[in-house]
Design a protein around this motif. Structure first.
Motif, PDB file in Angstrom:
ATOM      1  N   CYS A  10       3.016  67.781  98.476  1.00 27.85           N
ATOM      2  CA  CYS A  10       3.175  68.432  97.169  1.00 27.85           C
ATOM      3  C   CYS A  10       3.554  67.365  96.141  1.00 27.85           C
ATOM      4  N   GLN A  11       2.924  67.493  94.991  1.00 28.38           N
ATOM      5  CA  GLN A  11       3.109  66.461  93.972  1.00 28.38           C
ATOM      6  C   GLN A  11       3.439  67.075  92.621  1.00 28.38           C
ATOM      7  N   ASP A  12       4.518  66.577  92.063  1.00 28.75           N
ATOM      8  CA  ASP A  12       4.926  66.974  90.701  1.00 28.75           C
ATOM      9  C   ASP A  12       4.971  68.494  90.513  1.00 28.75           C
ATOM     10  N   LEU A  13       5.470  69.165  91.509  1.00 26.69           N
ATOM     11  CA  LEU A  13       5.538  70.623  91.456  1.00 26.69           C
ATOM     12  C   LEU A  13       6.574  71.049  90.410  1.00 26.69           C
ATOM     13  N   THR A  14       6.122  71.872  89.490  1.00 26.99           N
ATOM     14  CA  THR A  14       7.001  72.277  88.381  1.00 26.99           C
ATOM     15  C   THR A  14       6.902  73.779  88.168  1.00 26.99           C
TER      16      THR A  14
ATOM     17  N   ALA B  94       2.785  73.431  87.034  1.00 23.74           N
ATOM     18  CA  ALA B  94       2.121  72.124  87.116  1.00 23.74           C
ATOM     19  C   ALA B  94       2.286  71.587  88.528  1.00 23.74           C
ATOM     20  N   GLY B  95       1.461  70.594  88.867  1.00 24.55           N
ATOM     21  CA  GLY B  95       1.572  69.986  90.177  1.00 24.55           C
ATOM     22  C   GLY B  95       0.564  70.552  91.156  1.00 24.55           C
TER      23      GLY B  95
ATOM     24  N   ASP C  99      11.559  70.893  88.841  1.00 22.12           N
ATOM     25  CA  ASP C  99      11.169  69.844  87.889  1.00 22.12           C
ATOM     26  C   ASP C  99      10.483  68.690  88.624  1.00 22.12           C
ATOM     27  N   SER C 100       9.183  68.711  88.636  1.00 17.87           N
ATOM     28  CA  SER C 100       8.372  67.600  89.179  1.00 17.87           C
ATOM     29  C   SER C 100       8.794  67.167  90.581  1.00 17.87           C
TER      30      SER C 100
ATOM     31  N   THR D 105      10.699  76.496  95.201  1.00 16.73           N
ATOM     32  CA  THR D 105       9.811  75.468  95.758  1.00 16.73           C
ATOM     33  C   THR D 105       9.024  76.030  96.944  1.00 16.73           C
TER      34      THR D 105
ATOM     35  N   SER E  78       8.167  66.158  94.352  1.00 16.79           N
ATOM     36  CA  SER E  78       7.087  65.637  95.202  1.00 16.79           C
ATOM     37  C   SER E  78       7.668  65.278  96.561  1.00 16.79           C
TER      38      SER E  78
ATOM     39  N   ARG F 297      15.558  69.342  90.855  1.00 15.37           N
ATOM     40  CA  ARG F 297      14.980  68.013  91.110  1.00 15.37           C
ATOM     41  C   ARG F 297      15.286  67.568  92.532  1.00 15.37           C
TER      42      ARG F 297
END
Lengths: 312, 391
Positions: A7-11, A58-59, A21-22, A46, A24, A212
């Protein structure tokens, strides 16, 4: 072979509140990964995004190489999700519940029958399979709750607080079952309020705070961030602000923070030998009435990174 | 897609069939209530019969012609029995004893008085215990009165125009001897009775259809509370599967409920709802609207109990406003206007039209409006689901 989860930059934002907040992280095939964080840190949000329950703002999420947003069916077919609550029909038997959820994954009848038998055996409920789930004990419900996520032999099993509210015996049975899955090479994402569970089950841990991912690594790596410092809790009678100021000046003390109205938390190396120095430092402003020393562990690392205990 | 839909629908159907309360609402309650209304208001109408006494103290042409005309047609012979009494006292005693239902008393000189253009009065004796006979006797007297007034006017006009009284009398005797032509309409209440029975049977079907659909759509919220909705949503099935699967089952069960109520009213009470195809299409549209509205409720409610409260309120408010409980024509005008905002109002109007002999073409309007309600409510529900339950 592709990773079990990337998972990348999950927002994710709820109104003006930034819940995640972003974030990964990656889980390799066969790896057990623990996600730790205080209440409200963003763990469940998450996990909900990773499982397809929530759309990220996003992400991206890839399960065994399949993008969750572009190819949701292929991605979801590779996840086994164990929700925090008992997500079963109480008026149906254990077997009926498993059959229903198994059919949602399109398992052929014969395969499903075999898998139900295997899963019932794994969670130790073969002899109670035809009883209504509503009549099960709390521990049995937890076990069948996990079983329902295993029928389709997922690549990644997501366990959200799987031992909440169960007795020690059932908890142990659940953890033994999880150990078996890990030993069999299943990839795992595990969240829990119980630090010792995460320490036992997971090789790597990610710590979430305020949405985060504040730290990630093996237990050894996380604890080493504290250096060799012990965590010391001093209970004081007097001016704790002034006392904290004086304690900060003591050699080998790296941190001294007032907590509450009558205590100061310290990080110090070799703290057992520093007690006379502590007493001398606060003389005139406060009196030490109690001392608690905790040597470096995951809990201490967590506390150090998030400023709160796991069950705050 | 279809496989997942079948799995979810099959599970939902089994759950509903296991639930005794749901079956009670779907099959027993509407049939029982429709049967009660059918027993009270429908079935074979008892033959309309009335015995009316005639007291002819006049002895002239007028009472004779009334008696002759009253029994002139076969229809009236089947309905009416006339008996002669010597005086008002005897006739009154016969009315009191229930021997006859009512009596008409022609006073002495009545025919002469009418012939002379002076008008005349007859007396009607009635009894509270036989209102039907009283209605018929009064109806006869009303027509007699109309005729008497017309003749009185004609005679007076002739006299005023200077025609000699003897010629007028002769003219009246020659041309007025036939007396009044009596006609009795079919019992106005009989038709009403059949319509009311159909109204209540179809009204119950329409009302309970909503409640039946609601049991399935509210189970979305039960699934959310149980956490099983999350399991459905993480499974590799289209995200709308739970909503559509439960909606289909709710629709089918509600249609079954409507058809069972309909069939029972036809089989047990001989009622006719009208053109079967049109009834089926109209009821289908109504159930579709009910499904959409209950989905809208499910998309907004937080718990299944809250949805139950909303649905019960909507069912009965739109049932009352929409004429499912009380016929629309019995409601004040402003409530009849409000009925146009409910699917029940349009469905009731359509069903009434079909019961009165209309065909599919005559209910295209109500079907269209009910479908429009379904589309609007369904669209809003879809938007809410995307943000909430399936968001």
């Amino acid at each position: 072979m592709t990773d079990a989860l990337v998972c990348q930059d999950l927002t994710k934002r709820f109104g003006r509140h930034l819940a995640v907040d972003s974030i990964s992280f990656t889980i390799e095939r066969g790896e057990a990964y623990g996600l730790l964080g205080p209440n409200g840190a963003g763990k469940t949000t998450t996990i909900s995004m990773l499982s397809g329950l929530l759309r990220p703002d996003a992400g991206s999420v890839h399960i065994a190489g399949h993008a969750l947003t572009q190819d949701p069916r292929a991605a979801k077919a590779r996840i086994g999700y164990v929700p925090q609550e008992i997500a079963l029909y109480p008026e149906l038997t254990g077997r009926e519940n498993l059959r229903y959820f198994g059919r949602l994954y399109g398992l052929p009848r014969r395969t499903l029958q075999n898998r139900i038998a295997e899963v019932l055996d794994l969670v130790g409920l073969t002899d109670r399979a035809d009883d209504k789930v509503g009549d099960y004990s709390g521990g049995m419900k937890r076990r069948i709750n996990i079983g329902a996520a295993l029928l389709h032999e997922p690549t990644l099993l997501v366990l959200d607080e799987p031992t909440v509210g169960v007795d020690p015996q059932s908890r142990n049975a659940i953890l033994e079952g999880v150990d078996q899955l890990v030993a069999a090479g299943m990839s795992l994402l595990y969240t829990s309020h119980y630090m010792e569970e995460v320490e036992r089950v997971c090789k790597r841990v990610g710590i979430i705070d305020k949405g985060r991912l504040v730290a990630e690594g093996t237990k050894r790596e996380l604890v080493s961030r504290l250096g060799t410092s012990d965590r010391v809790e001093l209970v004081l009678d007097g001016d704790i602000t002034a006392a904290a100021e004086k304690l900060r000046a003591v050699d080998r003390v790296t941190e001294a923070v007032p907590t509450g109205t009558s205590s100061v938390r310290l990080l110090a190396e070799g703290s057992r030998h520093l007690l006379p120095s502590f007493i001398a430092a606060v003389e005139g402003v406060a009196t030490i009435t109690g001392v608690e020393i905790t040597e470096p562990d995951l809990e201490a690392a967590f506390l150090h990174l998030t400023g709160s205990t796991l069950r705050d | 897609m279809l496989r997942a839909l079948l799995v979810v629908s099959g599970h939902e159907l089994r759950s509903r069939l296991r639930d005794g309360t749901a079956l009670l609402i779907a099959l027993v309650a509407p049939v029982a209530l429709a049967s009660l209304f059918g027993l009270a208001l429908g079935g074979e109408d008892p033959p309309l019969r009335a015995s009316i006494g005639i007291v002819d103290l006049d002895g002239g042409d007028f009472p004779t012609s009334v008696r002759r005309e009253a029994l002139a047609t076969e229809e009236l012979q089947d309905v009416l029995t006339l008996r002669d009494y010597a005086d008002e006292e005897q006739a009154g005693a016969a009315v009191d004893d229930g021997e006859i239902g009512a009596a008409i008393v022609f006073p002495p000189g009545f025919s002469d008085s009418v012939g002379a253009g002076e008008g005349g009065e007859v007396t009607v004796l009635t009894s509270d215990s036989t209102p039907l006979a009283g209605v018929i006797a009064n109806s006869m007297v009303d027509q007699i009165s109309a005729l008497v007034e017309a003749r009185t006017l004609a005679v007076r006009a002739s006299l005023d125009a200077g025609v000699p009284a003897d010629e007028v009398r002769l003219f009246v005797e020659e041309n007025g001897a036939a007396g009044p032509t009596l006609t009795l309409d079919a019992d106005p209440m009989a038709g009403g009775k059949v319509d009311v029975a159909v109204h209540y049977a179809s009204g119950m079907a329409v009302l309970f259809a909503y409640l039946v659909v609601a049991t399935s759509t509210r189970s979305l919220l039960t699934d959310r509370q149980l956490g099983t909705l999350s399991r459905l949503r993480v499974a590799p099935v289209p995200q709308w599967t739970p909503v559509v699967g439960k909606g289909i089952v709710g629709f089918l069960l509600a249609m079954t409920s409507v058809c069972v109520t309909w069939a029972s009213s036809v089989l047990f009470f001989g009622l006719s709802w009208g053109d079967p195809l049109a009834v089926l299409v109209l009821c289908g549209a109504h159930v579709l609207a009910a499904t959409a509205i209950t989905m809208l409720v499910a998309s907004n409610a937080r718990t299944d109990a809250q949805a139950d409260g909303y649905n019960l309120g909507i069912a009965f408010v739109s049932g009352i406003l929409g004429g499912s409980l009380v016929p629309l024509y019995n409601l004040p005008e402003f409530l009849q206007t409000l009925a146009l905002f409910t699917p029940n109002g349009w469905t009731s109007t359509g069903l009434a039209s079909l019961a009165a002999g209309g065909d599919l073409g005559s209910v295209v309007g109500p079907i269209g409006v009910v479908c429009l309600i379904a589309v609007v409510a369904g669209g809003l529900a879809a938007l809410r689901f995307r943000k909430g339950l399936l968001g």
